[in-house]
Structure formats: structure tokens, C-alpha cells
Scaffold this active site. Structure first.
Site, PDB file in Angstrom:
ATOM      1  N   GLY A   9       0.828  -1.201   0.000  1.00 38.29           N
ATOM      2  CA  GLY A   9       0.000   0.000   0.000  1.00 38.29           C
ATOM      3  C   GLY A   9       0.866   1.255   0.000  1.00 38.29           C
ATOM      4  O   GLY A   9       0.536   2.255  -0.637  1.00 38.29           O
ATOM      5  N   ASN A  10       2.008   1.183   0.694  1.00 39.36           N
ATOM      6  CA  ASN A  10       2.894   2.344   0.757  1.00 39.36           C
ATOM      7  C   ASN A  10       3.506   2.657  -0.603  1.00 39.36           C
ATOM      8  O   ASN A  10       3.918   3.783  -0.870  1.00 39.36           O
ATOM      9  CB  ASN A  10       4.004   2.128   1.782  1.00 39.36           C
ATOM     10  CG  ASN A  10       4.924   0.986   1.387  1.00 39.36           C
ATOM     11  OD1 ASN A  10       4.493  -0.162   1.368  1.00 39.36           O
ATOM     12  ND2 ASN A  10       6.148   1.299   1.044  1.00 39.36           N
ATOM     13  N   LYS A 127      -6.807  -7.018   9.886  1.00 35.14           N
ATOM     14  CA  LYS A 127      -6.243  -6.300   8.736  1.00 35.14           C
ATOM     15  C   LYS A 127      -6.460  -4.801   8.864  1.00 35.14           C
ATOM     16  O   LYS A 127      -7.596  -4.306   8.801  1.00 35.14           O
ATOM     17  CB  LYS A 127      -6.915  -6.808   7.457  1.00 35.14           C
ATOM     18  CG  LYS A 127      -6.470  -6.101   6.198  1.00 35.14           C
ATOM     19  CD  LYS A 127      -5.034  -6.421   5.863  1.00 35.14           C
ATOM     20  CE  LYS A 127      -4.436  -5.379   4.962  1.00 35.14           C
ATOM     21  NZ  LYS A 127      -2.980  -5.335   5.009  1.00 35.14           N
ATOM     22  N   LYS A 211      -2.422  -8.917   1.338  1.00 34.89           N
ATOM     23  CA  LYS A 211      -1.944  -9.013  -0.052  1.00 34.89           C
ATOM     24  C   LYS A 211      -0.625  -9.788  -0.161  1.00 34.89           C
ATOM     25  O   LYS A 211      -0.342 -10.367  -1.217  1.00 34.89           O
ATOM     26  CB  LYS A 211      -1.848  -7.634  -0.700  1.00 34.89           C
ATOM     27  CG  LYS A 211      -0.678  -6.780  -0.275  1.00 34.89           C
ATOM     28  CD  LYS A 211       0.448  -6.746  -1.255  1.00 34.89           C
ATOM     29  CE  LYS A 211       1.663  -5.994  -0.765  1.00 34.89           C
ATOM     30  NZ  LYS A 211       1.927  -5.765   0.605  1.00 34.89           N
ATOM     31  N   LYS A 273       5.063 -10.187   5.531  1.00 46.80           N
ATOM     32  CA  LYS A 273       5.972 -10.254   4.368  1.00 46.80           C
ATOM     33  C   LYS A 273       6.926 -11.436   4.537  1.00 46.80           C
ATOM     34  O   LYS A 273       7.174 -12.204   3.589  1.00 46.80           O
ATOM     35  CB  LYS A 273       6.749  -8.940   4.217  1.00 46.80           C
ATOM     36  CG  LYS A 273       5.829  -7.744   3.976  1.00 46.80           C
ATOM     37  CD  LYS A 273       6.605  -6.463   3.883  1.00 46.80           C
ATOM     38  CE  LYS A 273       5.710  -5.248   4.065  1.00 46.80           C
ATOM     39  NZ  LYS A 273       4.347  -5.308   3.578  1.00 46.80           N
TER      40      LYS A 273
END
Ligand code: CP
Length: 315
Positions: A9-10, A127, A211, A273
Site C-alpha cells: 500500500g505504501n 487487517k 496481499k 511479508k
């Protein structure tokens, strides 16, 4: 090599996390420079992206306009972010390719992802989406039935259900487009969450899939050899914020799992991640990379970033 690139998103907002159209277009341009670099190195590229800031903003619009136009459910908002970010990324890629004289077509695929109806994620929202608010403002929304949590120095953030992705339902379409030579944008926001009814039909459900976990499944399903998780730091770091902080370079998946078990990576940021690249490496024997956008081509060559490789037999 076939490379699956997951943009956080960043990577789709400005440095302050703002998601105005111009911020997203500018951020997409930076990301697509990295994609063009991979194409120049003769890699096939599949792109996926986050949608946390964007889907949260759509929910706020829903609430503000509720008396005027009908609100739409969260899965509809997720689908809208796939379409919007898909075309923004395609436009940015076309501009970058034109500058470099590369001819390549792209396609953005509205992508559904199967989840379990009884996933714990539906009863324990995790989330984070949308904007940060000061605690006092967040508590008013909690009183209205929303779930918000303290996210540290930036403030509080809404959290929603985030079930585990089980199957990328539209992966065959993505594979067909990749095989036809398209740069494919797929499974944005982890995919539009769907459950299967007892009669076998599919229905969208209100949630936002992580994601990174969606990217790991998409990478496996589309036969990617490398999964790159692009974030705002060049490496995963152990002892983050301490004087002896250590950026991780090349590590085996077992070494990275051990650091994760030791609590080295924050949930909701580096934790998913790390989990995503470990899952990918463990299930495919491929390579997982965590790095910043400007390091991607070097990282795919193994010369930068945190590069996660299978643990050798007996290792
Ligand atoms: N869906 C999702 O994980 O989005 P972000 O990466 O933007 O939070």
C-alpha cells in the site's frame, strides 16, 4: 525468469500515506520504473498490489454518503480498488515503456480468491485499512460498532476480517494472459474474498485478504520462480531499532523462520511479508525477496535486499 512483484500500500501512496489520485499516480510511476527494469533484464513480470489505504477510504465514503446513495459491501470496495489501481498501474507502465522504447502490453484482471467461511479471521479482525485517527476519534467509531486498534505513533487504525487465502479462483485467466505475453496485474488487495456455498456457487464476503499472503499463493499458482515483496525498506532487519540492528542479506528459509519465531518481525508490517516469502520458498523451492522498489533489479539478481533461499538438505 518469471517474477511476481507485490507492491505494498505504501508503494501506492505518498510518503505521508496520502492516497489522493495524484499521489497514487506518482507512486505507480516509481513502481513501474522497477517493473521496466525487470523487463529490460528479460524477466516476465506479474504484478499484484495492496489496497489497505484505498479500501478504507472507500468505506469512509460509504458512511458519509449513506443517506444519499446506497452503501456497497466491503468485497465490492475491494473489487473497485482492483479496477482503479489496475488502470493506474497500466497507464504508468505504458508511460515508462514508451520512454525506454519497450513494446509490451499489459492487462489488469479482476481476481477472486477463495477463503473458508469458518476462518478465524472473520471473528478476530486483524487487517488494518484506511487512515489513522487520534484515539479519541477512533473510540467514537468503536462505539458505533467498528473495530479499531492502536497502531503506535501514527495513531489508531480500523481493522477488518482477513481470512487466509486458499485458492486464486481466476489464476487460469492470469496464466493465459502471461503466456500470451501480457504484463499482468492480478489479485490486487489479496483478491476479492469469496466463499463456496453448499450448492457449489461462489459469493463475495466482507473481508480484506493480506496481499502478501495472496501474493505468495498467486506466485505459486502462476509458476513464478521469484516472489518479490516491495516495501519501504531495503532489507528485513533483526533487532530493529537497536544499536546492533542487522539487515538480513541472503538467508535460508529456516534461518528466516527462526528469526520470526524469535519475535523479530512486527505483525501487520514485516511479519506477513516474512511469512509470505517463507511460504513461497517452502512450497516451490523458488526464491523470495524482500526489498525496496529502487533495489528490485539488483535483488532479483541476488545482489541486494533480503534474499530467501531453500534450506539445503541436511542444513
Ligand atoms: N490488502 C492488503 O494487504 O493491502 P495493503 O498491503 O495495502 O495493506
Amino acid at each position: 525468469m518469471r517474477v511476481l512483484l507485490a507492491l505494498g500500500g505504501n508503494a501506492m501512496t505518498n510518503a505521508d500515506g496520502r492516497a489522493r489520485p495524484e499521489d497514487q499516480i506518482e507512486a505507480a510511476q516509481v513502481a513501474m520504473a522497477a517493473v521496466a527494469g525487470l523487463l529490460e533484464d528479460d524477466h516476465e513480470v506479474v504484478i499484484t498490489h495492496g489496497n489497505g489505504p484505498q479500501v478504507g477510504n472507500l468505506l469512509v465514503k460509504n458512511e458519509l454518503a449513506a443517506g444519499v446513495v446506497p452503501p456497497v459491501p466491503l468485497d465490492w470496495c475491494g473489487a473497485q480498488t482492483q479496477a482503479t489501481l489496475g488502470f493506474v498501474l497500466m497507464d504508468a507502465l505504458d508511460r515508462e515503456l514508451a520512454v525506454r522504447g519497450i513494446e509490451r502490453r499489459s492487462a489488469a484482471l479482476v481476481t477472486r480468491t477463495l477463503v473458508d467461511a469458518d476462518d478465524d479471521g472473520f471473528t478476530h479482525p486483524t487487517k488494518p485499512i484506511g487512515r489513522h485517527l487520534p484515539e479519541a476519534e477512533a473510540r467514537v467509531l468503536v462505539d458505533h460498532g467498528e473495530t479499531w486498534e492502536d497502531r503506535g505513533e501514527k495513531g489508531w487504525r480500523r481493522v477488518v476480517a482477513s481470512p487466509e487465502p486458499r485458492e486464486i479462483l481466476d489464476a487460469p485467466a492470469a496464466v493465459a494472459l502471461i503466456e500470451a505475453g501480457f504484463v499482468v496485474v492480478a489479485n490486487g488487495g489479496g483478491g476479492i474474498p469469496h466463499v463456496r456455498r453448499p450448492d457449489g456457487s461462489l459469493v463475495g464476503v466482507e473481508a480484506v485478504i493480506d496481499k502478501d499472503l495472496g501474493a505468495a499463493l498467486l506466485a505459486r499458482t502462476t509458476g513464478a520462480e521469484v516472489l518479490v515483496i516491495a516495501t519501504d525498506v531495503p532489507n528485513a532487519v533483526v533487532r530493529w531499532g537497536e544499536p546492533d540492528a542487522e539487515p538480513l542479506g541472503r538467508v535460508t528459509v529456516d534461518e528466516l523462520r527462526a528469526h520470526a519465531a524469535d519475535g523479530q518481525f512486527a505483525s501487520g508490517s514485516m511479519g506477513p511479508k516474512v511469512d509470505a516469502v517463507c511460504r513461497f520458498v517452502e512450497t516451490t523451492g523458488g526464491t523470495g525477496v524482500i526489498t525496496s522498489l529502487d533495489q528490485i533489479t539488483a535483488a532479483v539478481a541476488g545482489d541486494a535486499g533480503t534474499v530467501v533461499v531453500p534450506t539445503p538438505l541436511g542444513g
